[in-house]
Design an enzyme around this catalytic site. Sequence first.
Site, PDB file in Angstrom:
ATOM      1  N   ARG A  80       9.676 -10.069  -6.727  1.00 41.06           N
ATOM      2  CA  ARG A  80       9.433  -9.334  -7.983  1.00 41.06           C
ATOM      3  C   ARG A  80      10.438  -9.721  -9.061  1.00 41.06           C
ATOM      4  O   ARG A  80      10.102  -9.721 -10.244  1.00 41.06           O
ATOM      5  CB  ARG A  80       9.458  -7.847  -7.721  1.00 41.06           C
ATOM      6  CG  ARG A  80       8.205  -7.439  -6.990  1.00 41.06           C
ATOM      7  CD  ARG A  80       8.085  -5.968  -6.820  1.00 41.06           C
ATOM      8  NE  ARG A  80       6.726  -5.675  -6.380  1.00 41.06           N
ATOM      9  CZ  ARG A  80       6.358  -4.590  -5.723  1.00 41.06           C
ATOM     10  NH1 ARG A  80       7.267  -3.684  -5.412  1.00 41.06           N
ATOM     11  NH2 ARG A  80       5.116  -4.412  -5.370  1.00 41.06           N
TER      12      ARG A  80
ATOM     13  N   LYS B  95      -8.957   1.587   6.099  1.00 39.18           N
ATOM     14  CA  LYS B  95      -9.948   2.651   5.903  1.00 39.18           C
ATOM     15  C   LYS B  95     -11.015   2.367   4.857  1.00 39.18           C
ATOM     16  O   LYS B  95     -10.746   1.813   3.805  1.00 39.18           O
ATOM     17  CB  LYS B  95      -9.219   3.910   5.455  1.00 39.18           C
ATOM     18  CG  LYS B  95      -8.389   4.551   6.531  1.00 39.18           C
ATOM     19  CD  LYS B  95      -8.147   5.967   6.103  1.00 39.18           C
ATOM     20  CE  LYS B  95      -6.872   6.547   6.586  1.00 39.18           C
ATOM     21  NZ  LYS B  95      -6.301   7.396   5.538  1.00 39.18           N
TER      22      LYS B  95
ATOM     23  N   GLY C 229      -0.710  -5.860  -2.265  1.00 40.65           N
ATOM     24  CA  GLY C 229      -0.503  -5.053  -1.061  1.00 40.65           C
ATOM     25  C   GLY C 229      -0.339  -5.891   0.191  1.00 40.65           C
ATOM     26  O   GLY C 229       0.317  -6.934   0.184  1.00 40.65           O
TER      27      GLY C 229
ATOM     28  N   GLY D 181      -1.891  -1.095  -5.569  1.00 36.59           N
ATOM     29  CA  GLY D 181      -2.706   0.005  -6.102  1.00 36.59           C
ATOM     30  C   GLY D 181      -3.369  -0.369  -7.411  1.00 36.59           C
ATOM     31  O   GLY D 181      -4.553  -0.093  -7.640  1.00 36.59           O
TER      32      GLY D 181
HETATM   33  P1  AMP Z   1      -4.661  -1.320   3.871  1.00 38.01           P
HETATM   34  O1  AMP Z   1      -3.324  -0.773   3.449  1.00 38.01           O
HETATM   35  O2  AMP Z   1      -5.793  -0.379   3.709  1.00 38.01           O
HETATM   36  O3  AMP Z   1      -4.931  -2.685   3.286  1.00 38.01           O
HETATM   37  O4  AMP Z   1      -4.561  -1.497   5.413  1.00 38.01           O
HETATM   38  C1  AMP Z   1      -3.681  -2.368   6.012  1.00 38.01           C
HETATM   39  C2  AMP Z   1      -3.456  -1.961   7.417  1.00 38.01           C
HETATM   40  O5  AMP Z   1      -4.678  -1.916   8.099  1.00 38.01           O
HETATM   41  C3  AMP Z   1      -2.579  -2.924   8.151  1.00 38.01           C
HETATM   42  O6  AMP Z   1      -1.366  -2.300   8.457  1.00 38.01           O
HETATM   43  C4  AMP Z   1      -3.368  -3.261   9.381  1.00 38.01           C
HETATM   44  O7  AMP Z   1      -2.602  -3.242  10.546  1.00 38.01           O
HETATM   45  C5  AMP Z   1      -4.403  -2.168   9.442  1.00 38.01           C
HETATM   46  N1  AMP Z   1      -5.611  -2.585  10.181  1.00 38.01           N
HETATM   47  C6  AMP Z   1      -6.353  -3.670   9.953  1.00 38.01           C
HETATM   48  N2  AMP Z   1      -7.325  -3.773  10.870  1.00 38.01           N
HETATM   49  C7  AMP Z   1      -7.185  -2.723  11.697  1.00 38.01           C
HETATM   50  C8  AMP Z   1      -7.893  -2.293  12.841  1.00 38.01           C
HETATM   51  N3  AMP Z   1      -8.922  -2.983  13.327  1.00 38.01           N
HETATM   52  N4  AMP Z   1      -7.465  -1.176  13.457  1.00 38.01           N
HETATM   53  C9  AMP Z   1      -6.419  -0.487  12.968  1.00 38.01           C
HETATM   54  N5  AMP Z   1      -5.725  -0.843  11.875  1.00 38.01           N
HETATM   55  C10 AMP Z   1      -6.097  -1.952  11.252  1.00 38.01           C
END
Ligand code: AMP
Length: 399
Positions: A39, A203, A356, A379
């Site tokens: 950054r 999610k 992210g 974000g």
């Molecule tokens: P996000 O912050 O929504 O981009 O999510 C990132 C996180 O999702 C990472 O820490 C990954 O470890 C987790 N992730 C990705 N695939 C899976 C999965 N199949 N099961 C559980 N966590 C997951």
Amino acid sequence: MSMLNKKSIENIDVNGKKVLVRCDFNVPLKDGAITDENRLVGALPTIKYLIENGAKVILCSHLGKPKGEAKPELSLAPVAKRLSEMLNKEVVFAADDNVVGKNAKKSVDDMKNSDVVLLQNTRYRKEETKNEENFSKELASLADVFVNDAFGTAHRAHCSTVGVTEFVETSVCGYLIQKELKFLGEAVESPIRPFVAILGGAKVSDKINVINNLLEKVDTLIIGGGMAYTFLKAQGYEIGTSLLEEDKMDYSMEMVKKAEEKGVKLLLPVDHVTGEKFDKETAPVVTEDQNIKEGFMGLDIGPKTAKLYADAVKEAKTVIWNGPMGVFEFENFAKGTIEVAKAMADADATTVIGGGDSAAAVNILGFGDKMTHISTGGGASLEFLEGKELPGIVALNNK
Ligand code: AMP
């Protein structure tokens, strides 16, 4: 989009002006040392331009979440020190617990053209995140011109991103935001086709509006990561103990239908790497097809899926990616994410990483310099992909 037509530092005269620059110096610290300088490096072009053009450069930023208190461990002092080294020039640190205090005022009064001052962590002030007028006015009182170069907080209306613009005459963007607007903006608004978006991460609920908005724009939408299992379950596949958001199953089906109606190709995993536990030691087991055995959870996309996704990327002319394809933090379950990153690195396309975790993954894996653009805001880039207007950008002067 009204966000894409903003003035930048190159469109105004900065010589001799006091220029307050909102940077993103929210760097990770360990025992007072900066552990990732990306950054700071990212902020340099704007700072150097202002120095070279004779501005009095007053830098400000937040760091972590001090929640309105002067927390010494979240002081920007280490940033001032490191910036001085990087610029090969003194960066005067105005160490006021109230940010715009005696030190700040004196340091700014003493400035000559091309001098640089850094203010203390803006979130030492409780007004900052509430965008309260008094602190916005204090910040503005130091400067003639405001420059926002903190894309990472552009989706937040705070004193140092939005409020301050009401009390200075001129507000423009720096190079970092200009670059974000160019690449994210062009990708979403006028992509060269085929346009492929890849969404992953934990999610569905975090990405509902992104999925919905991108289905209006893309030719192919690829879904991986934890969010894929809700989609698969909704279509009747067995998903074992994989992540599931039951209350998002109907929504997933709506999105599948929307994709059909729009003629968008929606790709979901056709196989998986599974494990019995959410643990880095759990043994990886590759499934035959979409279905996952009882007692197992999907932790990465499988090899057939990785190939399917990589092929879609290869055909693309524009690719946007947000969210890992699996639990890439566990070595045994990082392959899907690596394969997608590789395909993007090799693609003859404009490749944009939406901040992210995927930005971190791409950098850790060493593909950073192979991408057209890696967004500095997780974000903020998500909100951009949702089609929302970012207040920190809307507030800047139009061309
Ligand atoms: P996000 O912050 O929504 O981009 O999510 C990132 C996180 O999702 C990472 O820490 C990954 O470890 C987790 N992730 C990705 N695939 C899976 C999965 N199949 N099961 C559980 N966590 C997951």
